[in-house]
Design a protein around this motif. Structure first.
Motif, short mmCIF file in Angstrom:
data_model
loop_
_atom_site.label_atom_id
_atom_site.label_comp_id
_atom_site.label_asym_id
_atom_site.label_seq_id
_atom_site.Cartn_x
_atom_site.Cartn_y
_atom_site.Cartn_z
N ALA A 231 -19.66 -18.28 -1.93
CA ALA A 231 -21.03 -18.17 -2.43
C ALA A 231 -21.55 -16.76 -2.18
CB ALA A 231 -21.91 -19.22 -1.77
N LYS A 232 -20.99 -15.82 -2.93
CA LYS A 232 -21.44 -14.42 -2.81
C LYS A 232 -22.19 -14.06 -4.09
CE LYS A 232 -19.95 -14.27 1.08
NZ LYS A 232 -20.86 -14.03 2.19
N GLN A 233 -22.51 -12.81 -4.25
CA GLN A 233 -23.21 -12.41 -5.49
C GLN A 233 -22.37 -12.74 -6.71
OE1 GLN A 233 -26.36 -11.24 -5.56
NE2 GLN A 233 -26.31 -11.63 -3.35
N HIS A 234 -21.06 -12.50 -6.57
CA HIS A 234 -20.14 -12.78 -7.67
C HIS A 234 -19.17 -13.87 -7.26
CE1 HIS A 234 -21.19 -9.42 -10.42
NE2 HIS A 234 -21.74 -8.96 -9.31
N PRO A 235 -18.61 -14.57 -8.22
CA PRO A 235 -17.74 -15.71 -7.89
C PRO A 235 -16.36 -15.26 -7.41
CG PRO A 235 -17.88 -15.45 -10.25
CD PRO A 235 -18.82 -14.44 -9.67
N THR A 236 -16.35 -14.63 -6.24
CA THR A 236 -15.07 -14.23 -5.66
C THR A 236 -14.44 -15.45 -5.00
OG1 THR A 236 -16.34 -13.56 -3.74
CG2 THR A 236 -15.64 -11.82 -5.25
N ALA A 237 -13.10 -15.39 -4.86
CA ALA A 237 -12.41 -16.52 -4.25
C ALA A 237 -11.49 -16.04 -3.14
CB ALA A 237 -11.59 -17.27 -5.31
N SER A 238 -11.21 -16.93 -2.22
CA SER A 238 -10.23 -16.63 -1.18
C SER A 238 -8.86 -16.64 -1.84
CB SER A 238 -10.32 -17.69 -0.08
OG SER A 238 -9.34 -17.44 0.89
N THR A 239 -8.22 -15.47 -1.87
CA THR A 239 -7.05 -15.29 -2.72
C THR A 239 -5.82 -14.88 -1.90
OG1 THR A 239 -8.60 -14.42 -4.35
CG2 THR A 239 -6.24 -14.15 -4.83
N PRO A 240 -4.72 -15.61 -2.05
CA PRO A 240 -3.50 -15.19 -1.36
C PRO A 240 -2.99 -13.88 -1.95
CG PRO A 240 -3.09 -17.14 -2.71
CD PRO A 240 -4.53 -16.81 -2.86
N ILE A 241 -2.54 -13.00 -1.09
CA ILE A 241 -2.00 -11.73 -1.58
C ILE A 241 -0.65 -11.48 -0.92
CG2 ILE A 241 -4.21 -10.61 -2.13
CD1 ILE A 241 -4.25 -9.40 0.62
N GLY A 242 0.13 -10.61 -1.55
CA GLY A 242 1.41 -10.24 -0.96
C GLY A 242 1.20 -9.13 0.05
N TRP A 243 2.12 -9.08 1.03
CA TRP A 243 2.01 -7.99 2.02
C TRP A 243 2.15 -6.63 1.34
CZ3 TRP A 243 -0.14 -8.45 6.48
CH2 TRP A 243 -0.07 -9.66 7.20
N ASP A 244 2.96 -6.56 0.25
CA ASP A 244 3.12 -5.29 -0.45
C ASP A 244 1.79 -4.85 -1.07
OD1 ASP A 244 3.29 -7.53 -2.02
OD2 ASP A 244 4.82 -6.76 -3.37
N GLU A 245 1.08 -5.81 -1.67
CA GLU A 245 -0.24 -5.48 -2.24
C GLU A 245 -1.18 -4.99 -1.17
OE1 GLU A 245 -2.07 -8.33 -5.35
OE2 GLU A 245 -0.78 -9.56 -4.07
N LEU A 246 -1.14 -5.71 -0.06
CA LEU A 246 -2.04 -5.37 1.04
C LEU A 246 -1.76 -3.95 1.54
CD1 LEU A 246 -2.99 -7.69 3.97
CD2 LEU A 246 -2.16 -5.42 4.48
N GLU A 247 -0.47 -3.65 1.67
CA GLU A 247 -0.12 -2.33 2.20
C GLU A 247 -0.44 -1.23 1.20
OE1 GLU A 247 3.90 -3.15 3.41
OE2 GLU A 247 3.30 -3.24 5.51
N SER A 248 -0.28 -1.53 -0.09
CA SER A 248 -0.58 -0.47 -1.04
C SER A 248 -2.08 -0.23 -1.14
CB SER A 248 0.09 -0.73 -2.40
OG SER A 248 -0.73 -1.53 -3.20
N ALA A 249 -2.87 -1.31 -1.00
CA ALA A 249 -4.33 -1.13 -0.96
C ALA A 249 -4.72 -0.32 0.28
CB ALA A 249 -5.03 -2.48 -0.95
N LEU A 250 -4.01 -0.59 1.39
CA LEU A 250 -4.28 0.13 2.63
C LEU A 250 -3.96 1.61 2.48
CD1 LEU A 250 -4.82 0.29 5.71
CD2 LEU A 250 -2.52 -0.56 6.10
N ARG A 251 -2.78 1.89 1.88
CA ARG A 251 -2.40 3.30 1.70
C ARG A 251 -3.39 4.02 0.79
NH1 ARG A 251 2.88 1.40 1.84
NH2 ARG A 251 2.87 1.05 -0.41
#
Lengths: 293, 333
Positions: A231-251
Motif C-alpha cells: 500500500a504505497k503511492q504506486h502499486p509496487t509488489a514484493s518481487t523476487p529477484i535474482g542475485w545477479d540482478e541485485l548485484e548489477s543494480a548495486l554496481r
C-alpha cells in the motif's frame, strides 16, 4: 462471490483501481498461491484505498463464503484465532475484493505453527540509506550463508527495502532456533560493519544504516508475501529477484531497477517464472549451535 | 562406583539365580548442614525427654504407638524384631505379568540386579527369556527388615528391579474425589476437545529423559560455587527467564566462519541458480574474520569458553548472564 466497487481508485496517485488490484491478484495467483498454501494469513485491509484508514486482520472475516478455508491457531492471549488460508485463485480474488491489499503469511504452516519453514531477514534502510545499501548488506548475508553451505533468496519488500529468505523446510525446526540464529547473524553483521548495519529496532539508530531485522523469525510475526502488493503511492509488489540482478543494480547504484509495479511483476513472471520456487522445497539445515544447553 | 547394597537369589521353579542389588539412582539433591550463624559451629541434635529435658540415650528408647491421645502401647526392640520378616535372601518370583498392567503409580525405588559370581549363565538365560516373553516378574523379597513387593524386568541385558507399593498404600482417587474436584467438571465440547487434541499433537514428541534438567539444583550449585570462590553473590539464582543466547552464538558463528574461510576459502558451496559471486568482498571479509580466528579443532571443543571471551568484548554481550549459566552447567557435572 460478488465483486463490488470495481471502479474505486485504491491508489489515488497512480489511479490504480480495485478492478486492477483484483486483476493483478488473479493473474499472479499461479505463482503466488504455492507460497501461501497452508499458512495462516494476516490481511492488511485498505477499504478506502492506500491513503485511507487501514487495519490488520488476523481473524478471517466472519461474513466469509463457506468455501473459504481457515485454520484455527492458538494464540497466546486471545485464545484461538481462525486465520484465512489462501489456497486457490477464488480466495485470492475474494481477498482482493475485501481490499486486503497486503497479504502477510506466517513463516510457518498452520499444520505446525511453531515450525518455521523459512528463516527471514528484513533489510530496512534508514534514510538516507536506500535499497542499494540493502543490496550491499544482502550480498554479505548471502556470503555468510554460503559459508554455511546454505542458499538464500532475495526479494524486494515492495516498499523501501529488501528481504532475504533462507529456505529451511526441515522437520525439526523452531522459532527459538531461527530467531536466535537470525539475531546472531544480525549481531555479526553489525559487528563487522558497524557503520552500515544496526540490529536493533530503535529508529534513531537506523539513520543512514540498514536495519537487519531478525525479529520476524517469531511465531507472532508475519512477513509480507512474495508477490503481495504494497500500500504505497504506486502499486509496487514484493518481487523476487535474482542475485545477479541485485548485484548489477548495486554496481550501477540504480535503486529504480529494484522497484516493480504490478504490471512489471506480471511481465517478469512471464519471463522468469517464479524465482522463489526453491524457497518452497529446498531443505537446508542450520549449522548446529555450539553446545546444546 | 556404587557398590552392591545387598545380595540374594532370584528363585522361581527350579531356577536359582544369585544376584547382587545396586541402586539405580544417585540422589542429586544438594544437602546442607546446620550451622550457628555467629561462628559457623556445627549444630547437633539431641534426643531429650520432654519430662525433664534430660538427654535420652539410644538404648533407652522404646517405640510407642499412640492408640489414643497421650496413651501409648510400647514395644521393645526385641518384641519388634520378633515380628521381623524372616531373614531370607530369596527374591521369590510370584507371577509374570505385562508391564502395561502395572500402573506407574505403584513403582517406588529402582535397582539394578547383577549376577553373582558363577551365576552369569543363569542370569543371562532369565534375562533373555523374560525379554522374549515381554513379561515382567512380580516378586517378593526382604530388604532391611521390610518385606517388599518388586517388579523385575529386563533392560537390554540387565535386569532391573523396582520396589513397588502395596495396593493398600496407594490412595484410591475416589477417596479424594471431593478434594480433587471442588465442582463437578462439565463435559467438554467437541470443538474444545479437538483443539486440545491438536495442541497435544503439536507437542507430541519422543521422550528424551535428558531433555529435562533440574534447573533449581544447577543454579543452586552455581551459586554455591561462586560463594566458595569468595565472589559476592547477589542474585545469581534469579536469572531472567530466557536471556538471549544470540551474542554467544554470534561469537561461535564468527569463529566457525573464520575456520571455514581460513581453511578452504576456495571451496565455496554452490550458490543459487542465478549465479553471480561476490568475489570482491570475499577476500576482504575472510582476512577480516580470520584475524580473530582459531583453528577449527579448537573452535569445536573450546567454542564455549572462547566464544564467551569474544562476546564479552563486544558491546552487545548481555552482561554476566551467560557466565552464570555456563557455570551452572560445569557445576552439574
Amino acid at each position: 462471490m460478488r465483486l463490488t466497487n470495481l471502479d474505486k481508485v485504491l491508489y489515488p496517485e497512480a489511479g490504480f483501481t480495485k478492478a486492477e488490484v483484483i486483476d493483478y491478484y488473479a493473474r499472479v495467483a499461479d505463482v503466488m498461491l504455492p507460497h501461501l498454501k497452508g499458512r495462516p494469513l494476516t490481511l492488511k485491509r485498505y477499504p478506502d484505498g492506500v491513503e485511507g484508514f487501514n487495519f490488520y486482520e488476523k481473524r478471517c472475516p466472519e461474513h466469509r463464503p463457506d468455501w473459504i478455508k481457515t485454520a484455527t491457531v492458538l494464540a497466546d492471549r486471545v485464545g484461538e484465532i481462525d486465520f484465512c488460508l489462501c489456497e486457490d485463485k477464488a480466495t485470492l480474488v475474494w481477498l482482493a475484493q475485501l481490499a486486503a491489499i497486503e497479504l502477510h503469511p506466517s513463516l510457518a504452516k498452520a499444520s505446525n505453527v511453531d515450525r518455521p519453514t523459512i528463516l527471514a531477514f528484513d533489510l530496512d534502510p534508514g534514510p538516507p540509506a536506500d535499497i542499494i545499501d540493502c543490496c550491499r548488506i544482502a550480498v554479505r548475508l548471502r556470503k555468510l550463508f554460503e559459508d554455511f553451505g546454505m542458499q538464500s533468496f532475495p526479494k524486494t519488500s515492495g516498499s523501501k527495502g529488501l528481504q532475504v529468505y533462507v529456505p529451511l523446510n526441515a522437520p525439526k525446526m523452531g522459532y527459538e532456533r531461527t530467531g536466535t540464529f537470525a539475531h546472531a547473524i544480525a549481531l555479526l553483521l553489525e559487528k563487522q560493519y558497524p557503520d552500515e548495519v544496526v540490529s536493533k529496532m530503535t529508529k534513531k539508530l537506523r539513520k543512514g544504516k540498514v536495519l537487519v531485522d531478525w525479529s520476524q523469525n517469531n511465531r507472532h510475526k508475519t512477513t509480507v508475501a512474495v508477490y503481495s502488493l504494497r500500500a504505497k503511492q504506486h502499486p509496487t509488489a514484493s518481487t523476487p529477484i535474482g542475485w545477479d540482478e541485485l548485484e548489477s543494480a548495486l554496481r550501477a547504484k540504480k535503486p529504480d531497477r529494484l522497484r516493480f509495479e504490478a504490471g512489471q511483476v506480471l511481465k517478469r513472471i512471464e519471463k522468469h517464472g517464479d524465482l522463489f520456487t526453491p524457497v518452497l522445497k529446498l531443505r537446508q539445515r542450520l549449522p548446529e549451535p555450539p553446545a546444546p544447553a | 562406583m556404587p557398590r552392591a547394597i545387598w545380595s540374594g537369589t532370584i528363585s522361581f521353579g527350579l531356577l536359582n539365580v544369585p544376584v547382587k542389588l545396586y541402586s539405580a539412582v544417585s540422589k542429586q539433591t544438594v544437602r546442607f548442614r546446620e550451622l550457628r550463624e555467629s561462628d559457623g559451629s556445627r549444630v547437633r541434635h539431641k534426643r531429650v525427654a520432654e519430662a525433664d529435658g534430660k538427654e535420652v540415650s539410644y538404648d533407652d528408647i522404646v517405640k510407642g504407638y499412640e492408640f489414643a491421645p497421650d496413651q501409648y502401647v510400647t514395644l521393645s526392640r526385641d518384641e519388634l524384631s520378633e515380628l521381623d520378616p524372616k531373614k531370607t535372601r530369596a527374591i521369590e518370583i510370584k507371577d509374570f505379568v505385562d508391564l502395561d498392567d502395572i500402573d506407574p503409580i505403584y513403582f517406588e525405588h529402582p535397582y539394578y540386579l547383577g549376577p553373582d559370581k558363577g551365576a552369569e549363565r543363569a542370569y543371562a538365560l532369565l534375562t533373555q527369556a523374560m525379554d522374549d516373553a515381554r513379561k515382567v516378574a512380580v516378586a517378593r523379597f526382604v530388604l532391611r527388615n521390610k518385606e517388599h513387593l518388586a517388579a523385575i524386568r529386563p533392560m537390554g541385558d540387565v535386569l532391573t528391579m523396582a520396589t513397588m507399593r502395596f495396593a493398600d498404600e496407594v490412595t484410591d482417587p475416589d477417596d479424594l474425589r471431593s478434594e480433587l474436584f471442588e465442582e463437578k467438571p462439565g463435559t467438554p465440547e467437541k470443538r474444545e476437545l479437538d483443539m486440545a487434541r491438536q495442541l497435544i499433537d503439536s507437542l507430541s514428541t519422543d521422550f528424551e529423559a535428558d531433555k529435562y534438567r533440574d534447573e533449581y539444583r544447577e543454579s543452586l550449585l552455581a551459586m554455591l560455587e561462586r560463594k566458595a570462590e569468595g565472589k559476592e553473590v547477589v542474585s545469581a539464582a534469579s536469572e531472567e527467564p530466557e536471556p538471549t543466547k544470540a551474542p554467544d552464538l554470534m561469537a561461535a558463528l564468527e569463529e566457525s566462519l573464520a575456520a571455514v574461510r581460513g581453511e578452504s576459502s576456495d571451496e565455496v558451496p554452490a550458490s543459487g541458480s542465478n549465479g553471480g559471486s561476490s568475489g570482491g568482498t570475499k577476500g576482504k571479509r575472510s582476512s577480516k574474520a580470520s584475524s580473530s580466528s582459531t583453528k577449527k579443532g579448537t573452535s569445536k571443543s573450546g567454542s564455549k569458553s572462547s566464544s564467551k571471551a569474544t562476546a564479552s568484548k563486544s558491546k552487545s554481550a548481555s552482561k554476566a548472564k551467560p557466565k552464570t549459566k555456563s557455570r551452572a552447567k560445569a557445576a552439574s557435572k
